[in-house]
Design a protein around this motif. Sequence first.
Motif, short mmCIF file in Angstrom:
data_model
loop_
_atom_site.label_atom_id
_atom_site.label_comp_id
_atom_site.label_asym_id
_atom_site.label_seq_id
_atom_site.Cartn_x
_atom_site.Cartn_y
_atom_site.Cartn_z
N ALA A 160 0.83 -1.21 0.00
CA ALA A 160 0.00 0.00 0.00
C ALA A 160 0.87 1.26 0.00
N ALA A 161 1.99 1.21 0.73
CA ALA A 161 2.89 2.36 0.76
C ALA A 161 3.53 2.59 -0.61
N PHE A 162 3.81 1.50 -1.34
CA PHE A 162 4.43 1.62 -2.67
C PHE A 162 3.39 1.99 -3.72
N TYR A 163 2.24 1.32 -3.67
CA TYR A 163 1.22 1.51 -4.70
C TYR A 163 0.40 2.77 -4.46
N GLY A 164 0.19 3.10 -3.19
CA GLY A 164 -0.59 4.28 -2.85
C GLY A 164 -2.02 3.98 -2.45
N SER A 165 -2.40 2.71 -2.47
CA SER A 165 -3.76 2.34 -2.08
C SER A 165 -3.78 0.87 -1.71
N ASN A 166 -4.95 0.41 -1.27
CA ASN A 166 -5.12 -0.98 -0.89
C ASN A 166 -5.01 -1.91 -2.11
N PRO A 167 -4.51 -3.12 -1.94
CA PRO A 167 -4.45 -4.05 -3.08
C PRO A 167 -5.79 -4.29 -3.76
#
Length: 231
Positions: free
Chosen positions: A9-16
């Motif tokens: 989430a920290a890398f993608y910016g949101s929940n999987p």
Amino acid sequence: MRALITRFAAFYGSNPLHLLATIASFALAGYVVLVMGAPALWNREVWWQSILVWFLAAVIGHDLVLFPLYALAGYVVLVMGAPALWNREVWWQSILVWFLAAVIGHDLVLFPLYALADRSLTAALAAVRGRRVASPPRVSALNYLRVPAIGTGLSFLLFFPGIIQQGKFTYLAATGQTQQPFLGRWLLLVATLWGLSALAYAARLAVAGRRSGPTTETDIDADGNDASTEP
């Protein structure tokens, strides 16, 4: 596992789940294009009625550049001519009527009404929650009411022409079928939406009950945030 999800989430910016929903949406759009065929996306006779044009307008014109969209609307009016905006035979089918209904009826009347309804629902659930005595953990039902309600309204707009059997002779000539099933199918879709929402809420309640301790009361909202309350 939880640490892995947190890092993602920290890398993608949101929940999987956001990524899964996005991939599923693109896959569904690709399936529709595959079934319909690419030529169906373009209307050679009236280009501005093409699916591809409206899709690009929604993605690029609406979300990123509003001013060119207004310019395009002005161009369409210029090409069609002002008389084409009004249907003399059936006034409520006029483009001008639906445009004014969208601007005045929705933005100035309907939006404040369902915003007020949402606020009232939030306040009512908060009041009910405050009256309860110490009990098993509670899960807010707010989003489980919001989502099917929005789906009901949007699907009604989608099914409305078929429900009132608008253009029934043209529809019969083009498909060989009547529009009578539209109402029943819409009601079935609405029942499915509310049923799935109820099942999801029940599952969330069951999970929350399993996680709760015997002596503390936990209030879990629809976004998954836990907040302990005083007894």
